[in-house]
Write an enzyme that holds these catalytic residues in place. Sequence first.
Site, PDB file in Angstrom:
ATOM      1  N   GLY A  70      39.486  40.765  43.701  1.00  0.00           N
ATOM      2  CA  GLY A  70      38.322  40.838  42.467  1.00  0.00           C
ATOM      3  C   GLY A  70      36.973  40.903  43.172  1.00  0.00           C
ATOM      4  N   CYS A  71      36.206  41.403  42.114  1.00  0.00           N
ATOM      5  CA  CYS A  71      34.819  41.607  42.247  1.00  0.00           C
ATOM      6  C   CYS A  71      34.021  40.605  43.295  1.00  0.00           C
ATOM      7  CB  CYS A  71      33.883  42.245  41.227  1.00  0.00           C
ATOM      8  SG  CYS A  71      33.769  40.806  39.909  1.00  0.00           S
ATOM      9  N   TYR A  72      34.095  39.535  42.696  1.00  0.00           N
ATOM     10  CA  TYR A  72      33.318  38.354  43.344  1.00  0.00           C
ATOM     11  C   TYR A  72      33.910  38.149  45.049  1.00  0.00           C
ATOM     12  CZ  TYR A  72      30.552  36.928  39.231  1.00  0.00           C
ATOM     13  OH  TYR A  72      29.777  36.731  38.323  1.00  0.00           O
TER      14      TYR A  72
ATOM     15  N   GLU B 222      26.679  43.407  41.410  1.00  0.00           N
ATOM     16  CA  GLU B 222      26.881  42.246  41.927  1.00  0.00           C
ATOM     17  C   GLU B 222      26.287  41.704  43.072  1.00  0.00           C
ATOM     18  OE1 GLU B 222      30.894  40.560  40.856  1.00  0.00           O
ATOM     19  OE2 GLU B 222      31.130  40.715  42.674  1.00  0.00           O
TER      20      GLU B 222
END
Length: 355
Positions: A155-157, A251
């Site tokens: 995932g991105c996080y 992010e």
Amino acid sequence: MTATATSKKIKAGILGASGYTGAEAMRLLLRHPSVELTLLTADRKAGQSVEEVYPHLGGYGLPDMVSVEDADWNSVDVVFCGLPHGTTQEIIATLPKTVKVVDMSADFRLRDPKTYAEWYGGEHTALDLQKEAVYGLTELYRDQVRDARLVACPGCYPTATLIALLPLVEAGLVDPLDLVIDAKSGVSGAGRGLKQNTLFCEAGEGLSPYAVASHRHAPEIEQEVAKFAGLAAADVRVNFVPHLVPMSRGELVTCHVRLSERKTAADLRSEFENRYQGEPFVRVLSAGAIPQTQMVRGSNNCVIGVFEDRIPGRALVIAAIDNLVKGSSGQAIQNMNLMFGLEETAGLEQAPLFP
């Protein structure tokens, strides 16, 4: 298709091409020297041209979007899967074994099926494939990705967080049981579907935490921290809170860590510099330089900064990525390059866009 770079182009498909990650994969692959896009699926947009769905990608001769049921799997060597969790595992299970899969959904990230069922609300139905899947955090799993047929992109996080933490955890420089992660993402991270909280009037001119103490990326982070620390996943818990920022993409994660005995922020910086030396997409900033999302927008880069905390025995590690590129489609292409024996940077050489 042999895993070598030849004059014959790799035929690629994107499942879920109408979403943001699908669009970003199309944008990047259009300029990939060794890839031809031959299949785009998007059930709700089936029958429409790419230009109708994404006008900025019109005029490149891309195929029209089709439903999954009408997909010709014989037309592809690899598929990038940007479908919702649950749907992904069902479709991937039906693909010919000759087709390689780079999955950008959550279905194959968690190794424990019980953990998957707990966080994603249903039993995993493709356990044989789950055992085969390689976790696609490229910088830390490069050798395994090269030999994989199915890669589960993080995932991105977790991508930003784990790039910032795993080398430190593995080297024993920080306490893996005392990790606080303050994370912020642009609105594209919530997907393209219509949701009230991502409407302009709801998300604009404000900053909102969400999924407080309940975000699905937390167990993914815990899984990897535990593995690199040599602990059981059940023994690791991270304090993770994501926030929605009124920008399209980008992010940034601020990781608060407790230093191991007699270790300093300088030791953390030294470990990063040694671990990421020569990495094409990870850059450790000079002392005092603060990572910003503006440094990575539109690129597959990750920038890292290390700072002493005012609290003795603690430090701050800050990392920034573009959630749609390094946090999703760019990392997926990076993994595909390895899977086919191509230059890892192919199709990903673009510099960040600023302003």
